[in-house]
Write a protein that holds these residues in place. Structure first.
Motif, PDB file in Angstrom:
ATOM      1  N   SER A 130       2.420   7.898 -10.146  1.00 20.25           N
ATOM      2  CA  SER A 130       3.350   8.677  -9.319  1.00 20.25           C
ATOM      3  C   SER A 130       2.826  10.050  -8.939  1.00 20.25           C
ATOM      4  O   SER A 130       3.593  10.920  -8.527  1.00 20.25           O
ATOM      5  N   GLY A 131       1.524  10.267  -9.067  1.00 18.33           N
ATOM      6  CA  GLY A 131       0.930  11.516  -8.616  1.00 18.33           C
ATOM      7  C   GLY A 131       1.319  12.700  -9.483  1.00 18.33           C
ATOM      8  O   GLY A 131       1.601  12.556 -10.683  1.00 18.33           O
ATOM      9  N   ARG A 132       1.342  13.877  -8.887  1.00 19.26           N
ATOM     10  CA  ARG A 132       1.639  15.095  -9.646  1.00 19.26           C
ATOM     11  C   ARG A 132       3.014  15.040 -10.294  1.00 19.26           C
ATOM     12  O   ARG A 132       3.242  15.686 -11.316  1.00 19.26           O
ATOM     13  N   ALA A 133       3.931  14.282  -9.723  1.00 18.40           N
ATOM     14  CA  ALA A 133       5.267  14.170 -10.321  1.00 18.40           C
ATOM     15  C   ALA A 133       5.166  13.593 -11.725  1.00 18.40           C
ATOM     16  O   ALA A 133       5.879  14.039 -12.637  1.00 18.40           O
ATOM     17  N   GLY A 134       4.280  12.615 -11.913  1.00 16.17           N
ATOM     18  CA  GLY A 134       4.015  12.057 -13.236  1.00 16.17           C
ATOM     19  C   GLY A 134       5.263  11.757 -14.039  1.00 16.17           C
ATOM     20  O   GLY A 134       5.459  12.322 -15.120  1.00 16.17           O
ATOM     21  N   ILE A 135       6.084  10.846 -13.568  1.00 15.29           N
ATOM     22  CA  ILE A 135       7.406  10.643 -14.154  1.00 15.29           C
ATOM     23  C   ILE A 135       7.354  10.348 -15.656  1.00 15.29           C
ATOM     24  O   ILE A 135       8.141  10.900 -16.431  1.00 15.29           O
ATOM     25  N   ASN A 147     -15.938  12.038   4.567  1.00 13.56           N
ATOM     26  CA  ASN A 147     -14.821  12.978   4.564  1.00 13.56           C
ATOM     27  C   ASN A 147     -13.684  12.241   5.260  1.00 13.56           C
ATOM     28  O   ASN A 147     -13.863  11.713   6.358  1.00 13.56           O
ATOM     29  N   VAL A 148     -12.538  12.176   4.629  1.00 11.41           N
ATOM     30  CA  VAL A 148     -11.471  11.333   5.162  1.00 11.41           C
ATOM     31  C   VAL A 148     -10.212  12.138   5.453  1.00 11.41           C
ATOM     32  O   VAL A 148      -9.956  13.172   4.840  1.00 11.41           O
ATOM     33  N   ILE A 149      -9.445  11.666   6.420  1.00  7.87           N
ATOM     34  CA  ILE A 149      -8.079  12.149   6.612  1.00  7.87           C
ATOM     35  C   ILE A 149      -7.229  11.323   5.657  1.00  7.87           C
ATOM     36  O   ILE A 149      -7.098  10.111   5.805  1.00  7.87           O
ATOM     37  N   ARG A 150      -6.680  11.984   4.652  1.00  6.51           N
ATOM     38  CA  ARG A 150      -6.059  11.254   3.561  1.00  6.51           C
ATOM     39  C   ARG A 150      -4.875  10.378   3.994  1.00  6.51           C
ATOM     40  O   ARG A 150      -4.635   9.326   3.405  1.00  6.51           O
ATOM     41  N   SER A 151      -4.118  10.805   4.985  1.00  4.45           N
ATOM     42  CA  SER A 151      -3.006   9.969   5.423  1.00  4.45           C
ATOM     43  C   SER A 151      -3.518   8.597   5.866  1.00  4.45           C
ATOM     44  O   SER A 151      -2.910   7.559   5.571  1.00  4.45           O
ATOM     45  N   GLN A 152      -4.672   8.569   6.535  1.00  9.64           N
ATOM     46  CA  GLN A 152      -5.247   7.313   7.010  1.00  9.64           C
ATOM     47  C   GLN A 152      -5.933   6.546   5.876  1.00  9.64           C
ATOM     48  O   GLN A 152      -5.807   5.328   5.765  1.00  9.64           O
ATOM     49  N   PHE A 153      -6.658   7.270   5.036  1.00  6.44           N
ATOM     50  CA  PHE A 153      -7.354   6.641   3.914  1.00  6.44           C
ATOM     51  C   PHE A 153      -6.367   6.005   2.943  1.00  6.44           C
ATOM     52  O   PHE A 153      -6.518   4.849   2.527  1.00  6.44           O
ATOM     53  N   ASP A 154      -5.323   6.757   2.582  1.00  6.95           N
ATOM     54  CA  ASP A 154      -4.337   6.238   1.639  1.00  6.95           C
ATOM     55  C   ASP A 154      -3.594   5.030   2.215  1.00  6.95           C
ATOM     56  O   ASP A 154      -3.305   4.068   1.502  1.00  6.95           O
ATOM     57  N   ASP A 155      -3.283   5.095   3.506  1.00  6.79           N
ATOM     58  CA  ASP A 155      -2.594   3.976   4.140  1.00  6.79           C
ATOM     59  C   ASP A 155      -3.493   2.745   4.161  1.00  6.79           C
ATOM     60  O   ASP A 155      -3.020   1.610   3.973  1.00  6.79           O
ATOM     61  N   LEU A 156      -4.781   2.954   4.392  1.00  8.71           N
ATOM     62  CA  LEU A 156      -5.733   1.840   4.381  1.00  8.71           C
ATOM     63  C   LEU A 156      -5.696   1.128   3.026  1.00  8.71           C
ATOM     64  O   LEU A 156      -5.661  -0.112   2.954  1.00  8.71           O
ATOM     65  N   LEU A 157      -5.688   1.902   1.933  1.00 15.91           N
ATOM     66  CA  LEU A 157      -5.670   1.296   0.600  1.00 15.91           C
ATOM     67  C   LEU A 157      -4.345   0.608   0.310  1.00 15.91           C
ATOM     68  O   LEU A 157      -4.306  -0.450  -0.328  1.00 15.91           O
ATOM     69  N   LEU A 158      -3.247   1.206   0.776  1.00 15.24           N
ATOM     70  CA  LEU A 158      -1.940   0.590   0.540  1.00 15.24           C
ATOM     71  C   LEU A 158      -1.826  -0.736   1.302  1.00 15.24           C
ATOM     72  O   LEU A 158      -1.331  -1.737   0.759  1.00 15.24           O
ATOM     73  N   GLN A 159      -2.282  -0.743   2.547  1.00 16.34           N
ATOM     74  CA  GLN A 159      -2.225  -1.987   3.326  1.00 16.34           C
ATOM     75  C   GLN A 159      -3.170  -3.044   2.733  1.00 16.34           C
ATOM     76  O   GLN A 159      -2.883  -4.247   2.782  1.00 16.34           O
ATOM     77  N   HIS A 160      -4.288  -2.570   2.158  1.00 17.69           N
ATOM     78  CA  HIS A 160      -5.190  -3.520   1.505  1.00 17.69           C
ATOM     79  C   HIS A 160      -4.506  -4.144   0.294  1.00 17.69           C
ATOM     80  O   HIS A 160      -4.670  -5.349   0.027  1.00 17.69           O
ATOM     81  N   VAL A 190       4.084  -1.092 -10.484  1.00 19.70           N
ATOM     82  CA  VAL A 190       3.308   0.124 -10.235  1.00 19.70           C
ATOM     83  C   VAL A 190       4.202   1.130  -9.527  1.00 19.70           C
ATOM     84  O   VAL A 190       4.810   0.808  -8.504  1.00 19.70           O
ATOM     85  N   ILE A 191       4.271   2.342 -10.082  1.00 20.35           N
ATOM     86  CA  ILE A 191       5.012   3.421  -9.435  1.00 20.35           C
ATOM     87  C   ILE A 191       4.016   4.281  -8.669  1.00 20.35           C
ATOM     88  O   ILE A 191       3.144   4.909  -9.262  1.00 20.35           O
ATOM     89  N   GLY A 192       4.109   4.304  -7.354  1.00 20.93           N
ATOM     90  CA  GLY A 192       3.241   5.151  -6.547  1.00 20.93           C
ATOM     91  C   GLY A 192       2.208   4.366  -5.773  1.00 20.93           C
ATOM     92  O   GLY A 192       1.496   3.521  -6.334  1.00 20.93           O
ATOM     93  N   GLY A 193       2.121   4.652  -4.461  1.00 23.94           N
ATOM     94  CA  GLY A 193       1.198   3.931  -3.596  1.00 23.94           C
ATOM     95  C   GLY A 193       0.012   4.737  -3.136  1.00 23.94           C
ATOM     96  O   GLY A 193      -0.649   4.364  -2.152  1.00 23.94           O
ATOM     97  N   GLY A 194      -0.306   5.846  -3.831  1.00 25.37           N
ATOM     98  CA  GLY A 194      -1.506   6.603  -3.508  1.00 25.37           C
ATOM     99  C   GLY A 194      -2.746   5.813  -3.895  1.00 25.37           C
ATOM    100  O   GLY A 194      -2.659   4.635  -4.290  1.00 25.37           O
ATOM    101  N   PRO A 195      -3.939   6.427  -3.804  1.00 25.89           N
ATOM    102  CA  PRO A 195      -5.178   5.691  -4.084  1.00 25.89           C
ATOM    103  C   PRO A 195      -5.201   5.010  -5.448  1.00 25.89           C
ATOM    104  O   PRO A 195      -5.634   3.865  -5.566  1.00 25.89           O
TER     105      PRO A 195
END
Length: 569
Positions: free
Chosen positions: A173-178, A105-118, A13-18
């Protein structure tokens, strides 16, 4: 010592966002060997803070919902929308009218990190600060990726290069979309949504619905100059995300003016308001959002240097899969911040990618069929929300020009099937929708933004004179004739909605009831998206998701039985 990615992984998987984290979690829980490469070090900043409640259902499937509950994010009981400055705002919970539910309503830095750690906790081999530089393919002129080249940055800043082979690739990979932008070159931008978003953060802002059941709800409203809309999203750290989305051309024309635009804010409220053109334009644009101004001007102050912007973010890939690869989340498509569909589409496409890969590995269908199913599944979800977003912009701009230019692909026809009985009755029509049909479809979806409240819906239901099926968002879309007949039968009854109009006069029962019924009917366009179980109930291309832990995959419609499956549109 930094652990480097493996030489080979069953799924990369490329990218650790949601989207990437979710797809990786699902697959790891299915017993797959999953490696995730993320270029950044989490937590990292990201915009997109308002979740719709479908997130609950998706996170519950991977046992992450409780982690979100415990994270302390701002409770979001609903959303207030004022898309017409001449009418009162509407309020809805975005789940199902009349059904109690909520989101955050979430602070995305915290929300995204929560999903990555999960994902880590699910067994995913996560490698942060590891950037994918290139993708290698099986043989020349084919589209099957077989390995990636990466650079891993050690704590001291020194980079280590390497290569990882895989059986399957998920590009998240998000907006970069390799894959889409660098190799497939199949990304197409939505010309009618060529907007720019500008936002900042405020302290001590007011609260919409303070002291009521609506407290914590975000506020959205149309700009008075018809160039776009504004958002106001309270966050759990005491700040509020406030942004405007406007047409790029309108913004550029304003930027060419010799003088800096005027601002309704005092220097105390907005530090250094004339310190940069972007900040000045942002503050001036907020002057066209009177509801936001009311919430900010009392005592709100802007966080210094918090203004950010983004543009060219509305796009889609023509295909979201190929031999042994899938596109997921923003790497494949993004519509617009309007209607807060970003995380939903990220999780939906992630589940679709995971289910289709499992289907191919487990022999549910061929890899080619699984890949095509993924593209059709993603585009079906995308188009439903695209219709809603374009309908909203038709209201914002008070005109129909341009909004049809993006609805031009054959695989979009399925999304309009539900409108045919409404628009054309039983008439014999062609495969493609005409421009007039498209316009009527947009007008139909616009009813979703009718200025109604939960109290009005409850009052209509209590009256007992409207058939329960017409008040249920989970039922099929119905034609105008059926709604008109229901209104005619009930208008002489004793039930009454006591909501008063903007001018203080009591509105007639029939007028109020029509607003409610039209809103419920329009709600049915996107209702299939709001529960993960619909992925196993809604067939796409003859297949639905087998949503079972340990045997995730696809199953043919006839194997499920007609009573459990509804054909996708």
């Amino acid at each position: 010592m930094t652990t480097l990615p493996p030489k080979h992984s069953q799924i990369l998987v490329i990218g650790g966002g949601p989207s990437g984290s979710y797809a990786a979690s699902v697959l790891a829980r299915e017993g797959m060997d999953v490696t995730l490469l993320e270029a950044a070090q989490f937590p990292r900043y990201h915009i997109g803070e308002s979740l719709i409640p479908s997130a609950r259902h998706y996170l519950r499937f991977i046992d992450a919902e409780e982690k979100l509950v415990q994270a302390g994010f701002k409770h979001k009981p609903g959303a207030a929308i004022k898309f017409n400055q001449h009418k009162r705002e509407g309020y809805t919970d975005f789940v199902a009218l009349g059904i109690h539910n909520s989101s955050w309503n979430v602070i995305r830095s915290q929300f995204d990190d929560l999903l990555l750690q999960h994902a880590r906790s699910c067994g995913v081999a996560v490698h942060e600060r590891t950037k994918v530089d290139a993708v290698q393919f099986e043989v020349k002129d084919t589209c099957r990726p077989v390995s990636v080249s990466w650079t891993s940055m050690a704590a001291g800043g020194e980079g280590t290069a390497g290569t990882t082979t895989f059986d399957y690739l998920i590009d998240a990979s998000g907006r970069a979309g390799i894959m889409s932008t660098k190799y497939l070159k199949n990304r197409h931008y939505n010309e009618s949504l060529r907007n720019i978003a500008i936002w900042g953060y405020w302290r001590d802002a007011g609260t919409y619905g303070g002291g009521t059941s609506r407290e914590g709800s975000p506020w959205f409203e149309a700009l008075t100059d018809e160039s776009g809309w504004a958002w106001f999203i309270p966050l759990h750290d005491g700040t509020t995300s406030v942004g405007v989305v406007m047409n790029q051309k309108t913004f550029a024309e304003g930027a060419q003016e010799a003088s800096l635009p005027s601002s309704p804010f005092t220097p105390a409220a907005a530090p250094n308001p004339r310190g940069s053109m972007m900040t000045a334009r942002y503050l001036a644009a907020l002057g066209n959002a009177p509801g936001v101004l009311d919430l900010l001007l009392a005592q709100g102050s802007m966080v210094e240097d918090s203004v950010k912007s983004a543009s060219d973010y509305s796009y889609k890939a023509t295909e979201h899969a190929g031999p042994h690869f899938r596109l997921s989340g923003d790497a494949g498509a993004f519509i617009d911040p309007c209607f807060s569909s970003g995380i939903h589409l990220a999780l939906t496409s992630a589940m679709s990618a995971a289910a289709s890969i499992c289907a191919a590995i487990r022999g549910d269908c061929s890899e080619e069929r699984a890949g095509k199913w993924h593209t059709e599944r993603v585009m079906t979800s995308y188009t439903r929300f695209q219709l809603v977003v374009l309908s909203a912009y038709k209201q914002f701009r008070n005109q129909a020009e341009d909004v049809l230019s993006d609805i031009d692909e054959d695989n979009f026809d399925r999304a309009f099937a539900m409108f045919r009985p409404v628009i054309q009755g039983d008439a014999d029509v062609g495969i493609r929708l005409s421009e007039d049909e498209l316009q009527q479809s947009l007008d139909f979806c616009a009813h979703l933004f009718n200025p109604t409240t939960p109290e009005q819906h409850a009052a209509l239901a209590r009256g007992g004179e409207i058939a329960s099926d017409l008040l249920d968002v989970n039922k099929p879309v119905v034609g105008r004739a059926a709604l008109d007949e229901a209104l005619h039968v009930s208008s002489s009854g004793s039930a009454r909605i006591d909501e008063r109009g903007h001018d203080g006069r009591e509105r007639g029962y029939e007028e109020e009831a029509k607003l409610v019924l039209d809103k419920i009917n329009a709600r049915r366009v996107v209702q299939p998206e709001y529960a993960i179980s619909n992925m196993e109930q809604e067939a796409i291309g003859g297949y639905a998701v087998r949503l079972q832990r340990g045997s995730l995959g696809l199953v043919k419609v006839e194997e499920l039985g007609e009573s459990r499956v509804k054909v996708g549109v």
